[in-house]
Design a protein around this motif. Structure first.
Motif, PDB file in Angstrom:
ATOM      1  N   LEU A  68      -6.199  -0.695  -2.877  1.00 22.06           N
ATOM      2  CA  LEU A  68      -6.511   0.491  -2.070  1.00 22.06           C
ATOM      3  C   LEU A  68      -6.337   1.773  -2.830  1.00 22.06           C
ATOM      4  O   LEU A  68      -6.781   2.873  -2.339  1.00 22.06           O
ATOM      5  CB  LEU A  68      -5.471   0.634  -0.723  1.00 22.06           C
ATOM      6  CG  LEU A  68      -5.617  -0.635   0.066  1.00 22.06           C
ATOM      7  CD1 LEU A  68      -4.462  -0.705   1.062  1.00 22.06           C
ATOM      8  CD2 LEU A  68      -6.566  -0.652   0.982  1.00 22.06           C
ATOM      9  N   ILE A  70      -3.268   3.369  -3.483  1.00 20.25           N
ATOM     10  CA  ILE A  70      -2.394   4.072  -2.870  1.00 20.25           C
ATOM     11  C   ILE A  70      -1.109   4.177  -4.092  1.00 20.25           C
ATOM     12  O   ILE A  70      -0.680   3.094  -4.500  1.00 20.25           O
ATOM     13  CB  ILE A  70      -1.737   3.391  -1.694  1.00 20.25           C
ATOM     14  CG1 ILE A  70      -2.858   3.481  -0.455  1.00 20.25           C
ATOM     15  CG2 ILE A  70      -0.452   4.300  -1.093  1.00 20.25           C
ATOM     16  CD1 ILE A  70      -2.414   2.620   0.743  1.00 20.25           C
ATOM     17  N   PRO A 122      -3.915   8.379   5.921  1.00 19.68           N
ATOM     18  CA  PRO A 122      -4.938   7.505   5.548  1.00 19.68           C
ATOM     19  C   PRO A 122      -4.961   6.319   6.339  1.00 19.68           C
ATOM     20  O   PRO A 122      -5.974   5.557   6.063  1.00 19.68           O
ATOM     21  CB  PRO A 122      -5.124   7.330   4.103  1.00 19.68           C
ATOM     22  CG  PRO A 122      -3.487   7.183   3.826  1.00 19.68           C
ATOM     23  CD  PRO A 122      -2.790   8.025   4.836  1.00 19.68           C
ATOM     24  N   CYS A 123      -4.147   5.866   7.599  1.00 19.13           N
ATOM     25  CA  CYS A 123      -4.298   4.467   8.031  1.00 19.13           C
ATOM     26  C   CYS A 123      -5.503   4.123   8.667  1.00 19.13           C
ATOM     27  O   CYS A 123      -5.814   2.951   8.711  1.00 19.13           O
ATOM     28  CB  CYS A 123      -2.846   4.489   8.892  1.00 19.13           C
ATOM     29  SG  CYS A 123      -1.392   4.596   7.979  1.00 19.13           S
ATOM     30  N   CYS A 126      -7.925   3.428   5.962  1.00 20.03           N
ATOM     31  CA  CYS A 126      -7.473   2.042   5.469  1.00 20.03           C
ATOM     32  C   CYS A 126      -7.748   0.906   6.144  1.00 20.03           C
ATOM     33  O   CYS A 126      -8.250  -0.212   5.697  1.00 20.03           O
ATOM     34  CB  CYS A 126      -5.767   2.125   5.127  1.00 20.03           C
ATOM     35  SG  CYS A 126      -5.051   0.897   4.319  1.00 20.03           S
ATOM     36  N   LYS A 130     -10.010  -2.249   5.076  1.00 23.20           N
ATOM     37  CA  LYS A 130      -9.720  -3.717   4.740  1.00 23.20           C
ATOM     38  C   LYS A 130     -10.545  -4.287   5.462  1.00 23.20           C
ATOM     39  O   LYS A 130     -11.020  -5.544   5.134  1.00 23.20           O
ATOM     40  CB  LYS A 130      -8.119  -3.469   5.145  1.00 23.20           C
ATOM     41  CG  LYS A 130      -7.395  -3.263   4.161  1.00 23.20           C
ATOM     42  CD  LYS A 130      -5.909  -3.219   4.342  1.00 23.20           C
ATOM     43  CE  LYS A 130      -5.244  -2.420   5.329  1.00 23.20           C
ATOM     44  NZ  LYS A 130      -3.649  -2.583   5.526  1.00 23.20           N
ATOM     45  N   CYS A 215       4.585   0.623   2.395  1.00 21.15           N
ATOM     46  CA  CYS A 215       3.516   1.600   2.045  1.00 21.15           C
ATOM     47  C   CYS A 215       4.174   2.965   2.272  1.00 21.15           C
ATOM     48  O   CYS A 215       4.518   3.039   3.466  1.00 21.15           O
ATOM     49  CB  CYS A 215       2.257   1.140   2.759  1.00 21.15           C
ATOM     50  SG  CYS A 215       0.797   2.682   2.654  1.00 21.15           S
ATOM     51  N   PHE A 217       2.929   5.277   3.279  1.00 17.61           N
ATOM     52  CA  PHE A 217       2.324   6.038   4.595  1.00 17.61           C
ATOM     53  C   PHE A 217       2.669   5.435   5.775  1.00 17.61           C
ATOM     54  O   PHE A 217       2.596   5.882   7.084  1.00 17.61           O
ATOM     55  CB  PHE A 217       0.703   5.835   4.461  1.00 17.61           C
ATOM     56  CG  PHE A 217       0.309   6.738   3.433  1.00 17.61           C
ATOM     57  CD1 PHE A 217       0.320   8.139   3.358  1.00 17.61           C
ATOM     58  CD2 PHE A 217      -0.513   6.148   2.359  1.00 17.61           C
ATOM     59  CE1 PHE A 217      -0.361   9.079   2.403  1.00 17.61           C
ATOM     60  CE2 PHE A 217      -0.948   6.994   1.074  1.00 17.61           C
ATOM     61  CZ  PHE A 217      -0.827   8.388   1.279  1.00 17.61           C
ATOM     62  N   ALA A 218       3.431   4.122   5.636  1.00 22.78           N
ATOM     63  CA  ALA A 218       4.076   3.572   6.726  1.00 22.78           C
ATOM     64  C   ALA A 218       5.172   4.378   7.325  1.00 22.78           C
ATOM     65  O   ALA A 218       5.483   4.154   8.535  1.00 22.78           O
ATOM     66  CB  ALA A 218       4.339   2.121   6.444  1.00 22.78           C
TER      67      ALA A 218
HETATM   68  S1  Q46 Z   1      -2.770   1.214   6.939  1.00 18.41           S
HETATM   69 FE1  Q46 Z   1      -1.475   2.889   6.422  1.00 18.41          FE
HETATM   70 FE2  Q46 Z   1      -0.883   0.348   6.221  1.00 18.41          FE
HETATM   71 FE3  Q46 Z   1      -3.106   1.478   4.869  1.00 18.41          FE
HETATM   72  S2  Q46 Z   1      -2.159   3.302   4.584  1.00 18.41           S
HETATM   73 FE4  Q46 Z   1      -0.433   1.949   4.046  1.00 18.41          FE
HETATM   74  S3  Q46 Z   1       0.474   2.039   6.112  1.00 18.41           S
HETATM   75  S4  Q46 Z   1      -1.419  -0.029   3.935  1.00 18.41           S
HETATM   76  S5  Q46 Z   1      -0.740  -1.829   6.895  1.00 18.41           S
END
Ligand code: Q46
Ligand code: ZN
Length: 291
Positions: A68, A70, A122-123, A126, A130, A215, A217-218
Motif C-alpha cells: 500500500l 504506507i 486514508p482508510c 485503502c 484493497k 498500521c 493509521f489504525a
Molecule cells: S484501512 Fe486504514 Fe487499515 Fe489501510 S490505512 Fe491502515 S488502518 S491498513 S485494515
C-alpha cells in the motif's frame, strides 16, 4: 479460554485451532480441497496464521500481498512485505505481490490526499484499493475463492458498528461466506469464530514472525474503540462476543432481515476494469485513479 470453558497445553492448543478452523470451513461450506484458493496476506498475525493453518490442513492456497506504500516513518509496508515474503519462502509457498505505486502511480496515502476521500486518514481509499486488487487478482488468475484473516473480534466490531447505525445493506452482506456473483469470486473468512487472543496465541506459539505494529493509521480508529467496548463486555460475560455474532447469523437465517435481493443494488461491469459496480459509468476505483 473462559469463553470455551477449556484449558489446553501448547501442543494441544496448536492442534485445536486448525481443527476448529477446519470444522468451520466444512460447516459453513467455505471451500473444498479441490478448489484453487487465494489468501490475502498483510504480514499481520491473523493472515499469516491463516495461511499457516490452511497449508497445514492440506489445502492448496497461494498468497496475495498488496503493498500500500504506507511508511509514516516506520517503514510499515516494507516491513510487512519483508515478513510476508520470508514466511512464504520458508514454506515454499507461492506469493503474488501487487505494488500499488508501481501499478497505479501513487501510494494509498497519496491517492487519499489527491481524492476527496479521507483527508485525515486514508482508510476509505485503502479499503477501496484493497477490494479492487483482491477482486482483480482472484479473477485474472482464476482463483475460485478468496480468503481473508478476519477473526471473531474483527467481525463482532464490524457488526457492532453496522448495528449501531442499522445499515441494512451491510448487515445483509456480512457473514463468513459471501457467495460469488458474475465478476466476483466467492469470499470466505475461516477464522471468523476464533477470538483475536486465540489467534495471537497461535501466532506466538507456532513461532510465526509477523508485524507487531498496527498500521499507523489504525490508531484511534472506531473499530479499535468498538473492540475495546466489546472486550469489556466479554470480560464480564465470557462468550458474549461469540454469542452476539452467532445470534446475528441465526436471526438473519430465520428471516429477521429483508430479502437480500430487495436491498441489493443492480450491478453492471465497469467499462474500464470490468468489475461489477452499482455506479453509473466507471467504478469508484477507476474514477479515483483517473483523477
Ligand atoms: S484501512 Fe486504514 Fe487499515 Fe489501510 S490505512 Fe491502515 S488502518 S491498513 S485494515
Ligand atoms: Zn473500474
Amino acid at each position: 479460554m473462559r469463553q470455551h470453558k477449556l484449558a489446553l497445553c501448547k501442543e494441544h492448543f496448536l492442534e485445536w485451532v486448525p481443527e476448529q478452523t477446519e470444522r468451520f470451513i466444512e460447516k459453513y461450506k467455505m471451500f473444498t480441497r479441490s478448489e484453487k484458493i487465494l489468501i490475502a496476506v498483510s504480514g499481520g498475525k491473523d493472515s499469516l496464521s491463516l495461511w499457516d493453518i490452511i497449508y497445514s490442513l492440506g489445502y492448496q492456497a497461494d498468497g496475495l500481498y498488496i503493498c500500500l506504500g504506507i511508511d509514516e516513518g516506520l517503514g510499515y509496508s516494507s516491513e510487512s512485505q519483508r515478513l510476508t515474503e520470508k514466511f512464504a519462502a520458508q514454506r515454499g509457498l507461492k506469493l503474488h505481490i501487487v505494488d500499488i505505486q508501481k501499478e497505479y502511480g501513487a501510494t494509498v496515502p497519496q491517492f487519499s490526499q489527491k481524492s476527496h476521500r479521507g483527508r485525515v486518514k486514508p482508510c476509505s481509499v485503502c479499503g477501496l484499493v484493497k477490494r479492487h486488487v483482491m477482486n482483480r487478482v482472484t479473477r485474472d488468475l482464476g482463483y475460485e475463492v478468496l480468503l481473508t484473516g478476519h477473526n471473531l473480534d474483527d467481525e463482532a466490531a464490524v457488526l457492532f458498528g453496522n448495528t449501531l447505525a442499522w445499515t441494512g445493506e451491510y448487515l445483509l452482506r456480512q457473514g463468513p461466506v459471501l457467495p460469488g456473483v458474475p465478476g466476483f469470486a466467492r469470499k470466505a473468512k475461516p477464522l471468523f469464530r476464533i477470538y483475536e487472543r486465540e489467534m495471537l496465541a497461535y501466532a506466538l506459539l507456532s513461532g510465526i514472525e509477523y508485524i507487531y505494529d498496527e498500521c499507523p493509521f489504525a490508531i484511534g480508529s472506531t473499530s479499535i474503540y468498538y473492540k475495546q467496548l466489546l472486550n469489556r463486555l466479554e470480560n464480564d460475560r465470557p462468550g458474549a462476543k461469540q454469542s452476539f455474532y452467532l445470534s446475528f447469523l441465526e436471526a438473519r437465517k430465520s428471516g429477521l432481515f429483508a430479502d437480500r435481493n430487495s436491498l441489493q443494488a443492480e450491478l453492471h461491469p465497469c467499462p474500464n476494469c470490468g468489475q461489477p459496480t452499482s455506479a453509473t459509468g466507471l467504478c469508484s476505483f477507476c474514477r479515483m485513479i483517473s483523477r
